[in-house]
Design a protein around this motif. Structure first.
Motif, PDB file in Angstrom:
ATOM      1  N   ALA A 193       0.815  -1.157   0.152  1.00 31.25           N
ATOM      2  CA  ALA A 193      -0.164   0.005  -0.460  1.00 31.25           C
ATOM      3  C   ALA A 193       0.742   1.431  -0.363  1.00 31.25           C
ATOM      4  O   ALA A 193       0.638   2.276  -0.070  1.00 31.25           O
ATOM      5  N   PHE A 194       1.953   1.263   0.165  1.00 30.66           N
ATOM      6  CA  PHE A 194       2.764   2.419   0.754  1.00 30.66           C
ATOM      7  C   PHE A 194       3.656   2.518  -0.567  1.00 30.66           C
ATOM      8  O   PHE A 194       3.931   3.432  -1.239  1.00 30.66           O
ATOM      9  N   ALA A 195       4.171   1.701  -1.024  1.00 32.59           N
ATOM     10  CA  ALA A 195       5.276   1.732  -2.556  1.00 32.59           C
ATOM     11  C   ALA A 195       5.010  -0.193  -3.404  1.00 32.59           C
ATOM     12  O   ALA A 195       5.324  -0.654  -2.675  1.00 32.59           O
ATOM     13  N   ASP A 196       4.773  -0.093  -4.368  1.00 29.83           N
ATOM     14  CA  ASP A 196       5.455  -1.257  -5.351  1.00 29.83           C
ATOM     15  C   ASP A 196       6.700  -1.629  -4.871  1.00 29.83           C
ATOM     16  O   ASP A 196       6.672  -2.465  -5.017  1.00 29.83           O
ATOM     17  N   LYS A 197       7.322  -0.746  -5.497  1.00 28.19           N
ATOM     18  CA  LYS A 197       9.161  -0.687  -5.686  1.00 28.19           C
ATOM     19  C   LYS A 197       9.637   0.374  -4.439  1.00 28.19           C
ATOM     20  O   LYS A 197       9.188   1.136  -3.892  1.00 28.19           O
ATOM     21  N   VAL A 198      10.629  -0.291  -3.494  1.00 23.47           N
ATOM     22  CA  VAL A 198      11.637   0.645  -2.576  1.00 23.47           C
ATOM     23  C   VAL A 198      12.778   0.768  -3.234  1.00 23.47           C
ATOM     24  O   VAL A 198      13.578  -0.684  -3.327  1.00 23.47           O
ATOM     25  N   ILE A 199      13.709   2.135  -3.058  1.00 26.69           N
ATOM     26  CA  ILE A 199      14.668   2.129  -3.332  1.00 26.69           C
ATOM     27  C   ILE A 199      15.981   2.505  -2.443  1.00 26.69           C
ATOM     28  O   ILE A 199      15.210   3.712  -1.665  1.00 26.69           O
ATOM     29  N   ARG A 200      16.256   1.587  -1.999  1.00 30.52           N
ATOM     30  CA  ARG A 200      17.227   2.018  -1.040  1.00 30.52           C
ATOM     31  C   ARG A 200      18.969   2.087  -1.080  1.00 30.52           C
ATOM     32  O   ARG A 200      19.395   1.106  -1.870  1.00 30.52           O
ATOM     33  N   LEU A 201      18.386   3.786  -0.929  1.00 29.95           N
ATOM     34  CA  LEU A 201      20.275   4.255  -1.315  1.00 29.95           C
ATOM     35  C   LEU A 201      21.236   4.736  -0.313  1.00 29.95           C
ATOM     36  O   LEU A 201      21.055   5.527   0.557  1.00 29.95           O
ATOM     37  N   ALA A 202      22.328   3.837  -0.714  1.00 30.04           N
ATOM     38  CA  ALA A 202      23.372   4.398   0.899  1.00 30.04           C
ATOM     39  C   ALA A 202      24.416   5.340   0.441  1.00 30.04           C
ATOM     40  O   ALA A 202      25.125   5.242  -1.598  1.00 30.04           O
ATOM     41  N   HIS A 203      25.074   6.269   0.893  1.00 30.14           N
ATOM     42  CA  HIS A 203      26.244   6.813   0.308  1.00 30.14           C
ATOM     43  C   HIS A 203      26.718   7.696   1.985  1.00 30.14           C
ATOM     44  O   HIS A 203      26.245   6.884   2.915  1.00 30.14           O
ATOM     45  N   LEU A 204      28.087   8.153   1.807  1.00 32.81           N
ATOM     46  CA  LEU A 204      28.965   8.053   2.913  1.00 32.81           C
ATOM     47  C   LEU A 204      28.975   9.181   3.731  1.00 32.81           C
ATOM     48  O   LEU A 204      28.824   9.530   4.458  1.00 32.81           O
ATOM     49  N   ASN A 205      28.062   9.772   3.298  1.00 35.35           N
ATOM     50  CA  ASN A 205      27.872  11.535   3.647  1.00 35.35           C
ATOM     51  C   ASN A 205      27.521  12.157   4.412  1.00 35.35           C
ATOM     52  O   ASN A 205      26.071  11.238   4.409  1.00 35.35           O
ATOM     53  N   PRO A 206      27.720  13.596   4.787  1.00 33.63           N
ATOM     54  CA  PRO A 206      26.224  14.148   5.836  1.00 33.63           C
ATOM     55  C   PRO A 206      25.071  13.500   4.601  1.00 33.63           C
ATOM     56  O   PRO A 206      25.245  13.971   3.521  1.00 33.63           O
ATOM     57  N   ASP A 207      23.427  13.302   5.435  1.00 37.13           N
ATOM     58  CA  ASP A 207      22.236  13.587   4.737  1.00 37.13           C
ATOM     59  C   ASP A 207      22.362  14.950   3.712  1.00 37.13           C
ATOM     60  O   ASP A 207      21.268  15.184   2.886  1.00 37.13           O
ATOM     61  N   SER A 208      22.717  16.169   4.841  1.00 41.15           N
ATOM     62  CA  SER A 208      21.650  17.442   4.671  1.00 41.15           C
ATOM     63  C   SER A 208      22.226  17.856   3.002  1.00 41.15           C
ATOM     64  O   SER A 208      23.591  17.369   2.058  1.00 41.15           O
ATOM     65  N   PRO A 209      21.910  17.937   1.960  1.00 44.05           N
ATOM     66  CA  PRO A 209      21.739  18.758   0.568  1.00 44.05           C
ATOM     67  C   PRO A 209      22.853  19.847   0.196  1.00 44.05           C
ATOM     68  O   PRO A 209      23.118  19.736  -0.708  1.00 44.05           O
ATOM     69  N   PHE A 210      23.115  20.345   1.642  1.00 36.69           N
ATOM     70  CA  PHE A 210      23.501  21.649   1.313  1.00 36.69           C
ATOM     71  C   PHE A 210      25.093  21.568   1.882  1.00 36.69           C
ATOM     72  O   PHE A 210      25.983  22.664   2.625  1.00 36.69           O
ATOM     73  N   ASP A 211      25.461  20.253   2.747  1.00 36.20           N
ATOM     74  CA  ASP A 211      26.441  19.789   3.083  1.00 36.20           C
ATOM     75  C   ASP A 211      27.207  18.930   2.183  1.00 36.20           C
ATOM     76  O   ASP A 211      28.855  18.519   2.195  1.00 36.20           O
ATOM     77  N   SER A 212      26.937  18.459   0.913  1.00 33.28           N
ATOM     78  CA  SER A 212      27.457  17.645   0.506  1.00 33.28           C
ATOM     79  C   SER A 212      27.163  16.803  -0.732  1.00 33.28           C
ATOM     80  O   SER A 212      25.784  17.327  -1.207  1.00 33.28           O
ATOM     81  N   HIS A 213      27.396  16.543  -2.153  1.00 36.70           N
ATOM     82  CA  HIS A 213      27.584  16.055  -3.102  1.00 36.70           C
ATOM     83  C   HIS A 213      26.102  15.495  -2.354  1.00 36.70           C
ATOM     84  O   HIS A 213      25.329  15.018  -3.266  1.00 36.70           O
ATOM     85  N   SER A 214      26.602  14.210  -2.077  1.00 37.11           N
ATOM     86  CA  SER A 214      25.967  12.885  -2.440  1.00 37.11           C
ATOM     87  C   SER A 214      24.413  12.931  -1.674  1.00 37.11           C
ATOM     88  O   SER A 214      23.878  12.517  -1.899  1.00 37.11           O
ATOM     89  N   GLY A 215      24.774  13.726  -0.667  1.00 34.81           N
ATOM     90  CA  GLY A 215      23.354  14.413  -0.229  1.00 34.81           C
ATOM     91  C   GLY A 215      22.556  15.154  -1.013  1.00 34.81           C
ATOM     92  O   GLY A 215      21.114  15.536  -0.949  1.00 34.81           O
ATOM     93  N   ALA A 216      22.704  15.847  -1.706  1.00 35.87           N
ATOM     94  CA  ALA A 216      22.591  16.595  -2.804  1.00 35.87           C
ATOM     95  C   ALA A 216      21.387  15.888  -3.816  1.00 35.87           C
ATOM     96  O   ALA A 216      20.257  15.985  -3.888  1.00 35.87           O
ATOM     97  N   MET A 217      22.638  15.103  -4.288  1.00 40.28           N
ATOM     98  CA  MET A 217      21.870  14.096  -5.132  1.00 40.28           C
ATOM     99  C   MET A 217      20.785  13.086  -4.630  1.00 40.28           C
ATOM    100  O   MET A 217      20.074  12.940  -5.439  1.00 40.28           O
ATOM    101  N   SER A 218      21.596  13.122  -2.998  1.00 42.12           N
ATOM    102  CA  SER A 218      19.553  11.651  -3.023  1.00 42.12           C
ATOM    103  C   SER A 218      18.802  12.322  -2.899  1.00 42.12           C
ATOM    104  O   SER A 218      17.821  11.627  -2.862  1.00 42.12           O
ATOM    105  N   ALA A 219      19.142  13.397  -2.296  1.00 43.82           N
ATOM    106  CA  ALA A 219      17.618  14.638  -2.008  1.00 43.82           C
ATOM    107  C   ALA A 219      17.144  14.679  -2.993  1.00 43.82           C
ATOM    108  O   ALA A 219      15.612  14.523  -3.539  1.00 43.82           O
TER     109      ALA A 219
END
Length: 346
Positions: A23-49
């Motif tokens: 009911a929540f979603a047919d498919k889930v993408i679990r995406l991991a990276h090493l860096n801070p989650d904030s999109p303003f602190d790291s490129h991978s944070g920005a990318m994942s957001a």
């Protein structure tokens, strides 16, 4: 019995996947990276957001994205293995992490190969001739689909706690942390330093305790890792620029509908552009870039004549490593990269 946090996190992740309601979603993408989650602190944070927002809205919720930042699921190479095994669906990874799965990533480490950031961005790109060749070879050898390719945050600089690096002689004896890459180790050794390969999670403590005198990384990474707290000198060497490689489990990707694949591909492309942009902004930012680092660190640029001496010392050593470690395949990949670099300068 001791159970690691990583194993607990992965077990919880697997359990959550098993009980998740369609009911929540047919498919889930679990995406991991090493860096801070904030999109303003790291490129991978920005990318994942950006990726999460575009995928979830673009598929009208049929595909959800769950982000696991800050190395929550383990070290970089371990997370890539989780993607290969289908335990998670995607990861944004450093060259050091991908090297144990795809050693040819070491061709990027030819010192002073890229003349400037514009050329680097054009070559380290999934749409460049070299980027397409690299992505195809990664998929062939690892089974992983490459969603994105970008620089790891800009050119590397070298920081240390002993002295500014102004000449080749200043490198002598400095214990410089490197990724576990033979090319990086050869670079530091050829310059007279002592390469000290360590996992990313151990770098701050190693610098703080003196296990390593210094390290090399792009400015945005030095900033968000707060190395200015434990390092006094920052020398702008611009000696190497490495990729971040964004992969996805191929079987999962093929399970998506054509419409969902189109959204994922589009979202990844836009997310990479966001990551590249935020890296350049962080580099220049008074709050997080060189000006901020300069509040605590002594920063110096190395004169062009001295940079030529560094290049003359390091390039032959790294070329030799590429020949010895990777053989004809490595030479072919290196030649493809340097040809694309020359093409990008015309």
């Amino acid at each position: 019995m001791k159970i690691s946090f990583k194993k607990l996190a992965l077990s919880a992740l697997t359990a959550t996947a098993l009980i998740a309601s369609p009911a929540f979603a047919d498919k889930v993408i679990r995406l991991a990276h090493l860096n801070p989650d904030s999109p303003f602190d790291s490129h991978s944070g920005a990318m994942s957001a950006v990726f999460k927002s575009l995928v979830e809205t673009g598929t009208n919720g049929s595909v959800k994205v769950e982000v696991f930042p800050n190395g929550q699921l383990g070290k970089d190479d371990e997370v890539i293995q989780q993607v290969r095994d289908g335990l998670i669906q995607s990861a944004i990874s450093s060259a050091g992490g991908i090297a144990s799965h795809y050693p040819l990533v070491g061709v990027f480490d030819l010192p002073f190969a890229f003349p400037n950031i514009a050329v680097a961005q054009e070559v380290i790109n999934l749409n460049s001739p070299f980027g397409q060749k690299l992505a195809a070879d990664i998929q062939k050898k690892t089974g992983l689909k490459v969603l994105g390719l970008l620089d790891s945050g800009g050119f590397f600089a070298i920081s240390n706690s002993k002295r500014p690096i102004k000449t080749l002689d200043d490198m002598k004896g400095l214990r410089i942390r490197t990724m576990t890459l033979p090319t990086h180790e050869a670079t530091i050794a050829s310059l007279g330093g002592q390469p000290t390969p360590l996992p990313w999670a151990e770098v701050y403590t190693a610098l703080q305790t003196g296990v390593a005198d210094g390290q090399m990384n792009p400015i945005p990474i030095i900033a968000f890792a707060k190395f200015d707290e434990v390092q006094k000198y920052l020398s702008i060497t611009n000696h190497v620029i490495t990729p971040y490689i964004w992969t996805m489990n191929e079987q999962f990707y093929q399970s998506l509908t054509p419409a969902e694949k189109a959204v994922v591909d589009m979202a990844a492309q836009v997310a990479v552009q966001s990551g590249v942009g935020i890296s350049r902004i962080i580099e220049a930012s008074a709050q997080k870039g060189l000006p901020k680092l300069g509040e605590r660190m002594e920063i110096n640029a190395i004169p062009p004549a001295e940079l030529k001496k560094l290049a003359a010392a390091a390039q032959p050593a790294v070329r030799q490593v590429i020949v010895e470690k990777f053989g004809p395949e490595g030479v072919e990949m290196l030649e493809a990269m340097t040809a694309n670099i020359e093409q990008a300068q015309k």
